[in-house]
Design an enzyme around this catalytic site. Structure first.
Site, PDB file in Angstrom:
ATOM      1  N   HIS A 383       0.799  -1.232   0.000  1.00 29.14           N
ATOM      2  CA  HIS A 383       0.000   0.000   0.000  1.00 29.14           C
ATOM      3  C   HIS A 383       0.828   1.276   0.000  1.00 29.14           C
ATOM      4  O   HIS A 383       0.264   2.351   0.164  1.00 29.14           O
ATOM      5  CB  HIS A 383      -0.922   0.026   1.222  1.00 29.14           C
ATOM      6  CG  HIS A 383      -2.123  -0.848   1.104  1.00 29.14           C
ATOM      7  ND1 HIS A 383      -3.288  -0.461   0.476  1.00 29.14           N
ATOM      8  CD2 HIS A 383      -2.350  -2.116   1.518  1.00 29.14           C
ATOM      9  CE1 HIS A 383      -4.178  -1.442   0.519  1.00 29.14           C
ATOM     10  NE2 HIS A 383      -3.630  -2.460   1.151  1.00 29.14           N
ATOM     11  N   LYS A 574      -8.208  13.955   4.655  1.00 32.63           N
ATOM     12  CA  LYS A 574      -7.344  12.776   4.665  1.00 32.63           C
ATOM     13  C   LYS A 574      -6.285  12.967   5.747  1.00 32.63           C
ATOM     14  O   LYS A 574      -6.141  14.059   6.301  1.00 32.63           O
ATOM     15  CB  LYS A 574      -6.700  12.530   3.298  1.00 32.63           C
ATOM     16  CG  LYS A 574      -5.997  13.748   2.701  1.00 32.63           C
ATOM     17  CD  LYS A 574      -5.512  13.446   1.293  1.00 32.63           C
ATOM     18  CE  LYS A 574      -6.642  13.379   0.292  1.00 32.63           C
ATOM     19  NZ  LYS A 574      -6.718  12.158  -0.473  1.00 32.63           N
ATOM     20  N   ARG A 575      -5.575  11.884   6.042  1.00 32.30           N
ATOM     21  CA  ARG A 575      -4.519  11.946   7.043  1.00 32.30           C
ATOM     22  C   ARG A 575      -3.574  13.103   6.724  1.00 32.30           C
ATOM     23  O   ARG A 575      -3.230  13.337   5.574  1.00 32.30           O
ATOM     24  CB  ARG A 575      -3.764  10.603   7.034  1.00 32.30           C
ATOM     25  CG  ARG A 575      -2.592  10.486   7.959  1.00 32.30           C
ATOM     26  CD  ARG A 575      -2.147   9.026   8.038  1.00 32.30           C
ATOM     27  NE  ARG A 575      -1.868   8.466   6.722  1.00 32.30           N
ATOM     28  CZ  ARG A 575      -0.658   8.432   6.159  1.00 32.30           C
ATOM     29  NH1 ARG A 575       0.384   8.964   6.780  1.00 32.30           N
ATOM     30  NH2 ARG A 575      -0.487   7.876   4.972  1.00 32.30           N
ATOM     31  N   LYS A 580       0.771  14.447   1.207  1.00 30.70           N
ATOM     32  CA  LYS A 580      -0.619  14.689   0.819  1.00 30.70           C
ATOM     33  C   LYS A 580      -0.880  16.176   0.581  1.00 30.70           C
ATOM     34  O   LYS A 580      -1.887  16.556   0.012  1.00 30.70           O
ATOM     35  CB  LYS A 580      -1.564  14.113   1.871  1.00 30.70           C
ATOM     36  CG  LYS A 580      -1.486  12.573   1.935  1.00 30.70           C
ATOM     37  CD  LYS A 580      -2.428  11.999   2.962  1.00 30.70           C
ATOM     38  CE  LYS A 580      -2.311  10.486   3.063  1.00 30.70           C
ATOM     39  NZ  LYS A 580      -2.893   9.774   1.911  1.00 30.70           N
ATOM     40  N   THR A 682      -8.713   6.446  -1.748  1.00 26.14           N
ATOM     41  CA  THR A 682     -10.084   5.970  -1.942  1.00 26.14           C
ATOM     42  C   THR A 682     -11.099   7.088  -1.705  1.00 26.14           C
ATOM     43  O   THR A 682     -12.211   7.021  -2.224  1.00 26.14           O
ATOM     44  CB  THR A 682     -10.404   4.776  -1.011  1.00 26.14           C
ATOM     45  OG1 THR A 682     -10.061   5.100   0.331  1.00 26.14           O
ATOM     46  CG2 THR A 682      -9.658   3.530  -1.459  1.00 26.14           C
ATOM     47  N   LYS A 686     -14.831   8.157  -3.638  1.00 29.53           N
ATOM     48  CA  LYS A 686     -16.089   8.484  -2.963  1.00 29.53           C
ATOM     49  C   LYS A 686     -16.609   9.851  -3.412  1.00 29.53           C
ATOM     50  O   LYS A 686     -17.803  10.032  -3.668  1.00 29.53           O
ATOM     51  CB  LYS A 686     -15.885   8.460  -1.451  1.00 29.53           C
ATOM     52  CG  LYS A 686     -15.499   7.093  -0.912  1.00 29.53           C
ATOM     53  CD  LYS A 686     -14.885   7.187   0.478  1.00 29.53           C
ATOM     54  CE  LYS A 686     -14.206   5.884   0.855  1.00 29.53           C
ATOM     55  NZ  LYS A 686     -13.325   6.004   2.023  1.00 29.53           N
TER      56      LYS A 686
END
Length: 839
Positions: A383, A574-575, A580, A682, A686
């Protein structure tokens, strides 16, 4: 299709349905019982008997527990029938091993998947139940943190829906990772005691406990875990089962979670002599193993606990599945024909030596025989491309806790390196890179290498991720075993992430194309021609407006924060991590803020920017990014000129339940990781299937999303993964500061304490990150391109018909990103497992 209970708690009748209330009981094998509405009904009996409390005194939590127990009663017969069917047919099963299962709340999801909406609606009416208040009594299960765990939860849903025999294996954490609060802009962590009250979904199975043997004794001294060599000890794994309900309620698989305990609760002799704490020390130590999800791994003690957690998960799960296998099979050669074990990331990699130990020491098989069975049984999903996430554990820990496993790892490695030297004579560099052992003064075991070498399949989770994994991250191993490498792009379950969380949009879709999309998301392609239909666009826009209004109302009620649903809802949830790039998003907002300050008459659509996510407790820079976002929000709120034009909101304690509210309300999805760093993502999927347009980099699954819907329907920007790699040697962020006036102005504002007037210098580390230390994640390299894409986004939004047309096309082409498709590929290509219908 079943009716859906919409977010405001009022029953909404689906198109074409009638007012009659069907009784699902025959399907679930409990014909004799009503669900609710009489003294003998399931709900009323639990309400009266479970807590022995007068009904007038029952509190909201007890009411929730009674309702959940009633739902569990209904599904219990199908759960038993599922287990019986698998046993009688001796079906091949999938054993999905994961440190995380981010399942969220279960009540509404189970009601939806069991098609109980009409029954529940009647119960709500008959008993005058506040449905939304009832749902709020259930905490999000503290069993996961981010995308890894949410993917595992989606996979459980899909496997049950597709009637694939499966068991999920995880740990029953008493506390989640932490509960996030924001104080003076800083993240603070509080315990997430999600099991403070009894969980109505879990079923303890103490009679199915297993023993886990260690070559040392673990003790807690001065609050830290210590291993005492030479004193073998035993831990007890107690399983707790939770139902994983497939859509339609026909198959109910099991999520089995392990709790750690000691063989004896306390030492009576020590207790009798007055040392009450020492008498229960062994129990405290054992229970600490499953006390908290992801102990702080910035300390040696936290890393040691994580190591023990991972082995505990593997040892308990393999003991259980071998026991299950041996009930129906005498021949060990049948193991790969009856069991497919999938390792969800590197955390369960110790399954390789543990399964070998079972086959060698317990089954008394020869090495080659055991190795062949191990390879054929295990599969590994990677991952991440981040080196720090490819776990490495000290050899010394194996020597102390698991010496037999270390012997097996050494033998696997010896045979591996002999093979490398035979195939690539003289290439000692390749030998060193593929080795399971990272040599040095403090040698470590490379757990990702171990998982790859010990399994028949290694897959990435998006096409670009799988390619980078093969070509860069583990290139030498991919060259050794090219046939083992493949790709399985992630997906999400449309049941929770469209049908349940967005009833207004899902109802609109069902009215237009029928209900088949719920279990075959590719049918959403039928929406594509409707993008040109004005009446359908109007209904689509109405569903989005209502979702935004509902979110704004919920936010006002739950936190007191006010947002305008008429503004663009622009989201990044998100985290919190540098790659990111929440910081890049914040820099964009600073530039937009500057533009409005310099030109108050600038034509710019009003916008609300939402952020949500947790930073690891020891990740100071991630916490500083949250602090900056909070200060940026406060500064903009304090500027009267920005009222009704710009607003920034950081949503604390981001979890599944919050995502279920925000994603349907979102207009814009930010997927802006540095290209080549995000494995898949993911949340991007969504957002896409709920009608948000994506502004993002060519990274992770966003690449495939744009391929499906067409890049013209996305707002892509920034360097590609190849460009990031190629520019690494010469990239200089100072150039962008010197040559881009908007970049320089934004950074100067930050560094001059414009956003920290009462905390001078608090953001100095951001200067170091972006300029002094070279901007590793290339924020400044992509900022101008990001702003250009943002401009294109605003231009499109000005034409609402064109905007809605692209939104509909995004939803129409999101079908590939169902976890049903992903699971079908795993089942066919890796597991070799077929559906086993439960009649």
């Amino acid at each position: 299709m079943n009716d859906t209970i919409i977010a405001d708690g009022k029953p909404a009748q689906a198109a074409g349905s009638t007012t009659s209330v069907p009784k699902p009981h025959p399907q679930y094998g409990c014909d004799a019982y009503e669900f609710a509405g009489s003294d003998d009904a399931l709900y009323e009996r639990h309400l009266g008997f479970d807590n022995i409390v007068d009904r007038a005194a029952i509190d909201p939590r007890e009411r929730f527990e009674a309702f959940a127990h009633a739902v569990r009663d209904v599904l219990s017969q199908r759960w038993l029938k599922t287990k019986d069917t698998y046993m009688r047919q001796n079906a091949k099963r999938v054993y999905y091993m994961s440190m995380e299962f981010l399942i969220g709340r279960s009540l509404a999801n189970n009601v939806t998947n069991m098609l109980l909406d009409p029954v529940v609606r009647q119960a709500i009416k008959d008993d005058d139940i506040d449905w939304i208040a009832l749902l709020e009594e259930e905490p999000d299960a503290g069993l996961g943190n981010g995308g890894l765990g949410r993917l595992a939860a989606c996979f459980l849903d899909s496997m049950a829906t597709m009637q694939i025999p499966a068991v999920g294996y995880g740990l029953r954490y008493e506390y989640g990772i932490f509960k996030q609060i924001i104080h003076d802009g800083w993240q603070q962590e509080q315990p997430d005691n999600w099991l403070r009250r009894p969980d109505p979904w879990e079923v303890a199975r103490p009679h199915e406990k297993v023993e886990v043997k260690l070559n040392c004794t673990l003790e807690i001294r001065e609050g830290r875990l210590h291993a005492i060599p030479g004193r073998p000890s035993t831990l007890i794994g107690v399983p707790y089962d939770r139902p994983a309900v497939g859509y339609g309620g026909k198959t109910v698989n099991t999520l089995r979670l392990w709790a750690a305990s000691a063989p004896d609760y306390f030492d009576f002799q020590i207790f009798s002599h007055g040392d009450f704490v020492a008498a229960v020390a062994e129990t405290l130590m054992a229970e600490s193993i499953t006390r908290v999800l992801y102990p702080d791994d910035s300390t040696n003690s936290g890393q040691e606990l994580r190591f023990v957690q991972e082995y505990f998960l593997v040892a308990c799960s393999l003991a259980d599945l071998v026991r299950r296998f041996r009930r129906s099979n005498d021949d060990w050669n049948m193991l790969p024909e009856k069991a497919a074990i999938q390792l969800n990331d590197t955390h369960p990699s110790m399954a390789v030596p543990e399964l070998m130990r079972i086959l060698l020491d317990d089954a008394k098989l020869g090495w080659d025989h055991a190795w062949g069975l191990t390879l054929r049984t295990l599969g590994y999903t990677n991952h991440t491309l981040l080196p720090e996430a490819l776990e490495r554990w000290p050899v010394a820990w194996f020597e102390t806790l698991l010496p037999r496993h270390l012997e097996i790892i050494y033998e696997i490695n010896r045979r591996l390196l002999d093979s490398v030297r035979t195939r690539f004579p003289g290439d000692e560099g390749k030998v060193e890179r593929v080795s399971l052992i990272e040599e040095g003064a403090d040698p470590h075991v490379r757990m990702a290498n171990l998982a790859i070498v010990g399994s028949h399949s290694t897959n990435g989770v998006a096409e670009i991720h799988s390619e980078l994994l093969r070509k860069i991250t583990v290139k030498d191993l991919a060259d050794m075993f090219p046939e083992r490498f493949g790709n399985k792009t992630n997906g999400v379950t449309p049941r929770r992430w469209l049908l349940l969380c967005n009833p207004l949009l899902s109802g609109t879709i069902t009215e237009a194309i029928g209900e088949g999309w719920v279990t075959d998301l590719s049918q959403l392609r039928k929406l594509a021609p409707l993008a040109g239909d004005q009446a359908f666009r109007d209904r689509f826009k109405k569903a989005k407006r209502e979702a935004k209004s509902q979110f704004a109302s919920w936010l006002k009620t739950s936190s007191g924060q006010t947002v305008d649903p008429e503004t663009i809802f622009d989201c990044q949830i998100k985290r919190i991590h540098e790659y990111k790039r929440q910081l890049l998003n914040a820099l964009r907002i600073v530039v937009l803020y500057n533009r409005l300050r310099e030109n108050p008459n600038l034509n710019m659509a009003p916008r609300t920017f939402f952020f949500g996510g947790k930073a690891a407790p020891a990740y100071h820079l991630a916490k500083l990014i949250i602090k900056f976002i909070e200060n940026l929000a406060g500064t903009i709120d304090g500027d009267p000129a920005m009222k009704g034009r710009l607003k920034v909101v950081f949503l604390p304690e981001y979890d599944v339940s919050l995502a279920e509210r925000l994603i349907p309300a979102s207009d814009v999805s930010n997927q802006i990781s540095t290209a080549g760093f995000e494995a898949s993502g993911t949340s991007n999927m969504k957002f896409m299937m709920n009608g948000a347009l994506t502004i993002g980099t060519r990274d992770g699954a966003t690449v495939e999303m744009a391929q499906e819907a067409g890049e013209e329907n996305f707002f892509l920007f920034g360097l590609t993964a190849d460009q990031v790699t190629e520019s690494r040697g010469w990239y200089n962020p100072q150039w962008h500061y010197d040559h881009d006036p908007e970049t320089r102005a934004a950074l100067d504002m930050i560094f001059s304490d414009y956003f920290s007037r009462y905390e001078p210098g608090v953001f100095a580390e951001l200067r170091d990150t972006l300029l002094t230390r070279g901007d590793h994640y290339m924020h400044l390299a992509d900022l101008k391109s990001y702003l250009d894409a943002d401009g294109r986004l605003l231009d499109l939004y000005a034409n609402q018909d064109d905007w809605t047309r692209k939104v509909i096309l995004n939803v129409a082409y999101s079908g590939k990103f169902s976890s049903d498709r992903t699971i079908a590929e795993y089942a066919a290509d890796i597991w070799g497992v077929k559906p086993c219908p439960v009649l």
